[in-house]
Motif scaffolding. Structure first.
Motif, short mmCIF file in Angstrom:
data_model
loop_
_atom_site.label_atom_id
_atom_site.label_comp_id
_atom_site.label_asym_id
_atom_site.label_seq_id
_atom_site.Cartn_x
_atom_site.Cartn_y
_atom_site.Cartn_z
N GLU A 405 -47.71 5.84 32.31
CA GLU A 405 -49.30 5.26 31.81
C GLU A 405 -49.48 5.47 30.25
O GLU A 405 -49.96 4.58 29.71
CB GLU A 405 -50.07 5.61 32.89
N ASP A 409 -49.72 2.75 27.34
CA ASP A 409 -51.07 2.64 26.73
C ASP A 409 -50.81 2.56 25.10
O ASP A 409 -51.29 1.70 24.13
CB ASP A 409 -52.12 3.38 26.94
N HIS A 410 -49.71 3.48 24.78
CA HIS A 410 -49.56 3.64 23.20
C HIS A 410 -48.58 2.30 22.81
O HIS A 410 -48.97 1.76 21.67
CB HIS A 410 -48.34 4.83 23.14
N LYS A 412 -49.24 -0.66 24.02
CA LYS A 412 -50.08 -1.80 23.94
C LYS A 412 -51.06 -1.53 22.70
O LYS A 412 -51.29 -2.57 21.92
CB LYS A 412 -51.25 -1.46 25.19
N GLU A 413 -51.25 -0.23 22.27
CA GLU A 413 -51.85 -0.16 21.04
C GLU A 413 -51.12 -0.55 20.04
O GLU A 413 -51.59 -1.21 18.98
CB GLU A 413 -52.41 1.16 20.94
#
Length: 634
Positions: A405, A409-410, A412-413
């Motif tokens: 997860e 998230d990394h 997506k950023e």
């Protein structure tokens, strides 16, 4: 002339506070520094070491002021160093330093890594020089592992010879010079435990500095006189009657030579022969084409259309530089990889920190300890399958899923406005199914207007570009192959023959098996460094694995030299049982996951490259040879 007190105070301002506290407790014996309010925070879940330890400014200032008073007498040499604290005390310091309780049985391993206790194999009954002079060990390869073995042979007074195919030492760090080529392990762990190097300029150094380190070690330990450069071993044949190896070599001029050796050490590594992809028409392309490990700087990429085939560690490192220069870059991806952000990746080491490493007793040792722990077995629990875990398709356990997860998230950023690429770049396999790659701005690079990520299947190369399975054609001027190495052909293309006269390549095929990754039945007095099932995935440094192996090999060679034993050969049943255990364990580890398609596995899906053991377990298994596992001839 500088003020010594000012120099020390300024250096302390650059200190890693958990490391500083460990040094203070070690030197003073005062357990005050191992209790509140001086307890550093546990290791952050994203595996990033924090120099601040999580202390507020007031406590941090108090620690630094007190550190000056504790350390100064030892820097000035007005106070003798105290005895090394006992095992329990050292374990307590270690546990506090990393913010988690560490089992007492792990402490001896860490003390060796820190250089506080001796890791080297020792003579039980050292032979006279005249006896040793008649004994010879041959090492194939002058890379990191070959040099390590040579250093220990040199120190033990055992004659040796290194055969090196290149013109320089360094292996990987001599051959690979592509842009931004560097290590994915913190430098303070990617160095010999006996030569820690306080002069690293960064926390993750690049190829020139890494090559310089191994080159300097070669001269520091007087190895160069025993290295035959620009020479390859063509064959090594065991002579059972005389208990030695007949080794044939050829140099760059075609001159052949044959000599004999009591023992043979393969230090060729797993990543030394570039692999060309099996794509039809490679020979058809008319423009420059080269493998990343043989970067051809004579081809200027400025304004060119460049194809990059492969998205592994090398591609992640060189792509940003390539994208800056090229007019257009097409990145052809077979499978995406998990990438780990690390703010220390391009961080320079402060001069004050270098000063502490060089002048403050035990600071270098405790600095290494934290690197070993934080980038070693701290991640091991996340790679082992929880049999009760429901979602085995995406992760191994709760910790593995949490890391998935966080890394998603990394991604997506990093993709920013290009979330349309998300499905292409999020791996389907569990984290640590392949070794995590340190992110070199990969995701922001593939969102550039001049970069296109292509995940469709390549059909063939033409004289002017690449044709896909759907018929689409990409016109390019340059093709860069970032396609890895012949990792499963461990001693290829050498012809290695044991007692039975059978070639090792024939015995192994793409299914190599060695006891502890070091010894092979039918091949007496032959030892592999970084052999089958010794690669590491969950973190850490391959130098650690190799030092464990070198101690084991040195113990065996010393036994040959100091006794009437003429040959040591691993028993067949021992090798079979060990490798069955390796596969049984590997099936329940992230890299053995059925969704992982990697160079770690052979054509049958068997894991042949990676170790199924955490660092502690491998250290225990290799620390002292069990000679009852060998066929011994006297």
């Amino acid at each position: 002339m500088s003020n010594p007190d000012k120099v020390l105070r300024n250096a302390i301002e650059c200190a890693n506070l958990p490391t500083l506290l460990a040094v203070m407790s070690h030197l003073s014996g005062d357990e005050k520094w191992l209790a509140a309010p001086y307890l550093p925070n546990p290791v952050p879940p994203e595996l990033l070491a924090d120099d601040s330890g999580g202390f507020n400014d007031e406590i941090a200032s108090e620690i630094r002021i007190s550190a000056f008073d504790v350390i100064k007498p030892y820097v000035d040499k007005t106070k003798a160093l105290p005895p090394v604290p006992n095992l329990e005390k050292m374990n307590k310091i270690m546990s506090v330093s990393v913010g988690e309780p560490l089992p007492l049985e792990q402490t001896p391993m860490f003390l060796e890594e820190m250089g506080i206790t001796n890791r080297d194999a020792v003579w039980r009954d050292k032979p006279p020089t005249s006896t040793l002079d008649a004994f010879l060990v041959t090492i194939i390869g002058a890379g990191m592992s070959g040099l390590c073995a040579a250093i220990k042979l040199e120190e033990a007074g055992i004659p040796y010879r290194i055969i090196e195919k290149n013109s320089e030492v360094g292996g990987t760090w001599h051959e690979n010079t592509y842009p931004a080529c560097g290590v994915d392990t913190p430098n303070y762990f990617y160095a010999y435990s006996f030569d820690k190097n306080p002069e690293w300029s960064g926390y993750f150094s690049k190829q020139p500095e890494l090559f310089e380190y191994f080159d300097k070690c070669t001269d520091k330990y007087a190895l160069r006189k025993n290295i035959k450069f620009n020479t390859e071993v063509t064959s090594a044949i065991y002579d059972e009657k005389n208990h030695h190896w007949q080794i044939s070599t050829v140099d760059a001029d075609g001159n052949e030579n044959v000599f004999y050796s009591n023992a043979l050490i393969s230090a060729v590594g797993q990543l030394n022969r570039p692999k060309r992809p099996e794509i039809p028409g490679l020979e058809n392309f008319k423009g420059p084409m080269f493998h990343s490990s043989n970067w051809q700087y004579e081809h200027d990429l400025k304004g060119k259309r460049v194809a990059v085939i492969g998205t592994g560690c090398s591609a992640v490192q060189f792509l940003p530089d390539t994208a800056e220069k090229a007019e257009q870059v097409f990145v052809f991806q077979r499978t995406p990889n998990w990438l780990l952000p690390n703010p220390d990746y391009y961080r320079e080491v402060a001069e004050g920190h270098k000063w502490l490493l060089q002048h403050v007793p035990y600071y270098e040792a405790w600095n290494r300890f934290r690197a070993v722990r934080l980038f070693g077995d701290v991640t091991w629990p996340a790679v082992v399958l929880d049999p009760e875990w429901d979602d085995k398709g995406r992760s191994m356990n709760e910790a593995s899923d949490a890391m998935r997860e966080a890394l998603t998230d990394h991604i997506k950023e990093g993709l920013g406005h290009r979330q349309d690429l998300l499905e292409k770049v999020v791996p389907t396999f569990p984290v640590w199914g392949k070794r995590l790659i340190i992110d070199n701005n990969w995701f922001s690079t593939i969102t550039r207007s001049n970069v296109e990520l292509v995940s469709d299947t390549i059909a063939s190369l033409t004289d002017s570009g690449i044709t896909m399975a759907d018929g689409k054609h990409y016109e390019v001027d340059v093709v860069i192959l970032a396609t890895g190495f012949e990792s499963n052909r461990f001693l290829w293309p050498m012809d290695i023959r044991g007692k039975s006269g059978v070639s090792l390549e024939q015995v192994w095929g793409d299914d190599p098996r060695a006891y502890l990754g070091i010894t092979v039945p039918d091949y007496p007095n032959m030892f592999c460094l970084y052999g089958p099932n010794t690669n590491i995935v969950h973190g850490g440094s391959i130098i650690y694995q190799v030092e464990c192996q070198v101690r084991y090999v040195m113990s065996c060679i010393m036994e040959l030299a100091q006794t009437d034993i003429k040959s040591l050969e691993c028993k067949e049943d021992v090798n079979v049982d060990y490798n069955n255990e390796v596969q049984r364990l590997s099936e329940n580890l992230a890299w053995g996951h059925p969704d992982v398609d990697s160079w770690y596995k052979n054509s049958k899906g068997r894991v042949v490259n990676n170790s199924p053991f955490c660092f502690q377990e491998y250290w225990e298994r290799t620390h002292d040879p069990k000679f009852e596992n060998f066929i011994i001839e006297r």
